[in-house]
Design an enzyme around this catalytic site. Structure first.
Site, PDB file in Angstrom:
ATOM      1  N   HIS A   1       4.826 -25.186  24.255  1.00 37.81           N
ATOM      2  CA  HIS A   1       5.523 -24.481  25.338  1.00 37.81           C
ATOM      3  C   HIS A   1       7.016 -24.395  25.067  1.00 37.81           C
ATOM      4  O   HIS A   1       7.799 -24.131  25.968  1.00 37.81           O
ATOM      5  CB  HIS A   1       5.276 -25.157  26.687  1.00 37.81           C
TER       6      HIS A   1
HETATM    7  S1  FES Z   1       6.327 -28.122  25.353  1.00 41.06           S
HETATM    8 FE1  FES Z   1       4.422 -28.369  26.306  1.00 41.06          FE
HETATM    9  S2  FES Z   1       3.499 -29.942  25.178  1.00 41.06           S
HETATM   10 FE2  FES Z   1       5.414 -29.693  24.255  1.00 41.06          FE
END
Ligand code: FES
Length: 209
Positions: free
Chosen positions: A174
């Site tokens: 993410h």
């Molecule tokens: S940014 Fe979501 S698990 Fe690393």
């Protein structure tokens, strides 16, 4: 005279009856008492049997519970010894310790300077670089080595080094970005990469876990 005897007979009859009633009542009370005693004894037997069953079960369960304790081999694997000479400057290795994986990064001078410089940046999870290098016994660390658990603090993915604008790690899941001290700089992760507990056991040796 006959009249007096008849009167006496009349008086005797209720008395006999009352004796019979008294005996009957005593018998009834006795029965009640016996019943109460029986119930108490039965309760006691149930409790004793329950306690014995619990103790029996505990003894029966112990070998299974004991099996779940980590073996001596597993406990030994809770710590991992690393030979630091195998990690060149600018390289990192991933090792298993205490059931988790950790990054051991041999930082370049540039990475060290960037980390120290950003001690004063606006940080989501403020921590100085020096505090993140401290050994688990409280002794200061070495600026060359950063040792952190490898799980992203967002949802646990494994970040990749040399990605992201802060020269450290970027999580592919993410987009959380960590700097060269493993501090969270952008993205959804709420915390810095957690520092793994470790101590230096020699000039080129470190024990993690
Ligand atoms: S940014 Fe979501 S698990 Fe690393």
């Amino acid at each position: 005279m006959r009249r007096e005897r008849a009167a006496a007979e009349r008086t005797r009859a209720p008395f006999g009856w009352s004796v019979a009633m008294a005996i009957s009542s005593a018998a009834s009370e006795n029965a009640n008492l016996n019943s109460a005693v029986d119930e108490t004894r039965r309760d006691f037997i149930f409790v004793a049997a329950g306690a014995a069953a619990t103790v029996g079960l505990s003894y029966a369960a112990w070998p299974f519970i004991d099996q779940m304790n980590p073996s001596a081999d597993t406990r030994a694997l809770a710590t991992t010894d690393i030979d630091l000479t195998q990690i060149g400057e600018g390289q990192e290795i991933t090792v298993r310790a205490a059931g988790k994986s950790a990054f051991v990064r041999h930082r370049t001078q540039r990475e060290i300077e960037a980390a120290e410089h950003d001690d004063f940046a606006h940080l989501k999870d403020p921590a100085s670089d020096a505090s993140r290098l401290a050994q688990k016994n409280g002794a200061p660390g070495r600026t060359a080595y950063l040792i952190v658990w490898s799980a992203c603090t967002h949802l646990g993915c494994i970040p990749l080094f040399a990605e992201g604008e802060f020269g450290g790690w970027r999580c592919p899941c993410h987009g959380s970005v960590y700097d060269t001290s493993g501090r969270i700089r952008s993205g959804p992760a709420p915390k810095n990469l957690f520092v793994a507990p470790y101590v230096y056991t020699g000039a080129n040796a470190v024990r993690i876990g």
